[in-house]
Enzyme design. Structure first.
Site, PDB file in Angstrom:
ATOM      1  CG  ASN A   1      -2.118   1.097   1.009  1.00 56.35           C
ATOM      2  OD1 ASN A   1      -1.892   2.323   0.356  1.00 56.35           O
ATOM      3  ND2 ASN A   1      -3.222   0.615   1.277  1.00 56.35           N
TER       4      ASN A   1
ATOM      5  CG  HIS B   1     -17.903  12.651  -5.338  1.00 56.57           C
ATOM      6  ND1 HIS B   1     -16.850  12.967  -6.170  1.00 56.57           N
ATOM      7  CD2 HIS B   1     -17.670  11.587  -4.347  1.00 56.57           C
ATOM      8  CE1 HIS B   1     -15.789  12.326  -5.805  1.00 56.57           C
ATOM      9  NE2 HIS B   1     -16.309  11.282  -4.668  1.00 56.57           N
ATOM     10  CG  HIS B   2     -19.447  17.064  -0.912  1.00 60.29           C
ATOM     11  ND1 HIS B   2     -20.387  17.116   0.162  1.00 60.29           N
ATOM     12  CD2 HIS B   2     -20.142  17.715  -2.073  1.00 60.29           C
ATOM     13  CE1 HIS B   2     -21.497  17.846  -0.295  1.00 60.29           C
ATOM     14  NE2 HIS B   2     -21.363  18.476  -1.426  1.00 60.29           N
TER      15      HIS B   2
ATOM     16  CD  GLU C   1     -12.881   3.378  -0.079  1.00 61.60           C
ATOM     17  OE1 GLU C   1     -12.413   4.301   0.475  1.00 61.60           O
ATOM     18  OE2 GLU C   1     -12.657   3.146  -1.279  1.00 61.60           O
TER      19      GLU C   1
ATOM     20  CD  GLU D   1     -10.690   3.288  -4.233  1.00 60.15           C
ATOM     21  OE1 GLU D   1     -11.184   4.133  -4.952  1.00 60.15           O
ATOM     22  OE2 GLU D   1     -10.397   3.255  -3.132  1.00 60.15           O
TER      23      GLU D   1
END
Ligand code: NOJ
Ligand code: CA
Length: 704
Positions: free
Chosen positions: A193, A414-415, A503, A509
């Protein structure tokens, strides 16, 4: 509901001020929590059916610039009670939730300082929650945590499904190893990651942490009701298998600022000898406060599509132009810049998604990249680029919201905050007002990149207060919130049910960022989902990302049927069909399951489960006689019999079975499936065969 002041089973009052022992069993006696004070040092332990789950473990706090709250205590009183209620969530896996526990509180005073610290235990049939409470009593008013010193002494070298400690992200693949192997695997675990910035310890892990003993006892450590406090990690002493809490620090390295009266989040220990109980447990929800909103009629589960995978999966830009960072314009007049011509959040394309949503019965259409600011959203201008109210010139918000309304769907807001949190808070009211004006009732927010103010972390107390502020302010506008990259959920959706998703883990994704393993979604329900639903965004049917973006060599590591199964196995009241309409057009027969599947449930049953190996769940749609079943496996294919004994006896149903084809395989043949229909009843057992990385989905409707 009963609440009594009765003392509970097994109380062993050995009254002496600095030596004390108290045990409480759960209502069915399977779980026992013990509290001990010996020489002024508090410890606790947990047993399950006579086996040790948590060995005697210390409790308390290190404080900044003053004496620690770890020893020198006396017990000044004990309270106990039993509690039982059935409550009804606004949305959920079950319409009735039983909250039944035995409780005791050990009231402590530190002799030297006179400070009070109470420890409250709730003992359930499926585990224990305990928390610290600080009554407002002189001389203890305000204090700063250097750290919390709660230990969890494990009964051996358990198998664990873990992700490395990190103050800013949970977007990791899970590792499966013995506790003793964490140190060895850790460098590899963090390397996968790129966002990992804060390796605080080579044996530090995040919660919810799922473990299993060699005797087959499943133990899960997490927290509940994380409010005005920083998020807990667990730091392992791998010689003795003792975890110690490790809170997320702020920019000064402090871990919490508390003012009495106050309390810590609950520390949770879930336990069972049946893995299915881990998934069915409501312990974390039960430890949270009841819903704080009088009117919840505006909170509804949502199935949505969105202008999203085109960017994530196909590599198109959120930004309208590529020019802005090179010109020095604040709140640029975007009508003067050159469009990049690739921006998918444009009127025509959004109308295409609205049409698709309307045709196939979806509630909402998410549109990312609708607002100005994306050109430098993580760069030098990130602290002011977004205002959350100004659309790009090719996104006509009035026209599109009217168009959506005329088709019976809504746009989803969406922000992306870029983690510029002050900037978001400055604009929040105007942003929510804009949503009111155009009829939006749900926002997906996001916290990509480092937090501004610099030095704060995604999981610290300051940010945790921000996330809840965004949710409670949204409630004033009857807006539902789905925050990405926010702190991992801890059951707060019971109290604030407009927190409709999060999430806070590695989502779909990552199928476009190198791929997720087939085991990932066999672990998430045991870990991340314990605290609340995840916006996992399943439904990707085109596995080969290079088809739309030659530079992307990622591969979606599941079969199509596995994608379908995720709508059942990954419980969420917010479910996206994440692929693009033209892909669904190619697989309309399989897409039917996504159209049909419910997003709110009367009843959920976990038929089979084993972390990282398999999960099969059956759920009854809210207010309907329809059932949906989903089954998934890891790398290994498997065969299983699905007994439909949950159906009403004597009734005939039609089952539509979406199964991996015999030659399906997540890598080599992911799009191979067979759809069959047959009559079933409560005596039917369906023989299912699941491909490696595969799954199955079944919809069951009564025959009229
Ligand atoms: C990360 C989120 O997880 C993703 O869903 C979103 O599209 C991007 N940030 C942009 O906001
Ligand atoms: Ca993310």
């Amino acid at each position: 509901m009963t609440k009594t002041g009765l003392g509970i089973l097994l109380a062993l009052p050995m009254l002496a001020t600095s030596a004390y022992a108290y045990r409480t069993a759960s209502p069915n006696g399977a779980v026992v929590a013990s509290f001990n004070l010996e020489n002024g040092v508090p410890t606790y332990s947990v047993d399950y059916k006579g086996s040790k789950v948590i060995l005697p473990s210390r409790m308390g706090f290190q404080l900044a610039a003053t004496d620690d709250l770890t020893d020198g205590f006396s017990v000044i009183g004990v309270d106990s009670c039993s509690f039982s209620e059935t409550w009804h969530p606004v949305w959920g896996e079950n319409s009735d939730i039983c909250n039944n526990y035995n409780e005791f509180v050990a009231k402590l005073r530190q002799d030297k300082t006179g400070r009070r610290m109470d420890v409250r235990f709730r003992v359930y049939d499926d585990g224990v929650g305990f928390r610290y409470e600080f009554p407002q009593e002189e001389p203890f008013n305000f204090f700063i945590l250097k750290d919390e010193r709660t230990e969890f002494a494990m009964p051996g070298d358990l198998t664990a499904w873990w992700i490395p400690g990190d103050y800013d992200t949970q977007e990791y693949e899970y590792n499966e190893s013995r506790l003793s192997q964490i140190r060895e695997i850790y460098p590899k675990a963090v390397a996968v990651n790129l966002n990992q910035k804060h390796p605080f310890s080579p044996t530090g892990v995040q919660t919810s942490l799922q473990m299993k003993t060699d005797d087959g006892i499943y133990i899960n450590l997490h927290e509940a009701a994380l409010v005005n406090y920083s998020c807990m990690h667990l730091n392992l002493d791998d010689n003795n298998f003792v975890f110690t809490s490790w809170l997320t620090p702020d920019a000064d390295g402090n871990k919490g600022y508390l003012q009495t009266p106050c309390k810590s989040p609950w520390r949770t220990v879930m336990v069972s000898d049946d893995a299915r109980d881990m998934l069915a447990s409501n312990l974390i929800l039960n430890l949270n406060e009841p819903c704080k909103y009088a009117d919840t009629s505006w909170i509804q589960p949502v199935k949505y599509v969105g202008v999203w995978w085109e960017m994530i999966g196909h590599g198109k830009p959120w930004a309208y132009t590529f020019d802005v960072p090179s010109v020095d314009l604040d709140r640029t007049d975007y009508t003067k810049v050159k469009p990049n011509g690739l921006h998918p959040a444009n009127n025509a394309n959004v109308m295409r998604y609205i049409d698709f949503a309307a045709e196939h019965g979806f509630d909402q259409v998410l549109v990312e990249g609708w607002n100005i600011g994306w050109e430098d959203c993580t760069g030098v201008k990130k602290d002011y680029m977004f205002d959350f109210v100004t659309p790009y010139p090719d996104f006509d918000i009035a026209m599109l919201s009217d168009y959506a309304r005329s088709k019976g769907v809504r746009l989803m807001m969406h922000h992306e905050t870029s983690s510029s949190v002050r900037n978001y808070e400055r604009h929040m009211q105007a942003a929510y007002d804009l949503m009111d004006k155009y009829g939006y009732n749900a926002v997906k927010s996001g916290y990509v990149a480092n937090i501004i103010p610099a030095g704060e972390h995604h999981f610290g107390q300051w940010m945790n207060n921000h996330y809840l502020y965004a949710v409670t302010e949204a409630a004033k506008h009857k807006i539902m919130v789905n925050a990405h990259e926010a702190v991992r959920p801890t059951g707060l959706c019971r109290t604030y049910p407009n927190m409709i998703g999060n999430e806070s883990a590695r989502g779909t994704e990552f199928e476009a960022f190198g791929g997720n393993t087939p085991t990932h979604t066999c672990v998430l329900p045991f870990t991340r989902l314990q605290g609340g639903p995840m916006d996992y965004t399943p439904g990707i049917f085109e596995n080969d990302l290079s088809k739309n973006n030659p530079n992307n060599h990622s591969h979606v590591n599941t079969t199509i049927c596995r994608q379908l199964a995720l709508y059942v196995t990954m419980y969420s009241p917010l479910q996206m069909a994440a692929d693009v309409p033209e892909v669904y057009d190619r697989y309309m027969d399989a897409f039917q399951f996504i159209k049909d599947v419910a997003v709110d449930w009367d009843k959920s049953i976990y038929l089979e489960a084993e972390p990282a190996r398999y999960i099969t769940a059956a759920r009854k749609a809210k207010g309907k006689d329809e059932w949906y079943v989903g089954g998934i496996t890891g790398y290994e294919g498997r065969k299983t019999d699905v007994k439909l004994d949950f159906l009403d006896p004597g009734r005939t149903y039609e089952a539509t079975i979406y199964a991996d084809a015999p030659d399906a395989h997540y890598l080599t043949n992911p799009q191979a499936y067979r759809i069959t229909r047959r009559k079933v009843n409560s005596k039917t057992s369906l023989k299912m065969s699941i491909a490696p990385g595969g799954g199955f989905a079944i919809s069951i409707k009564p025959v009229k």
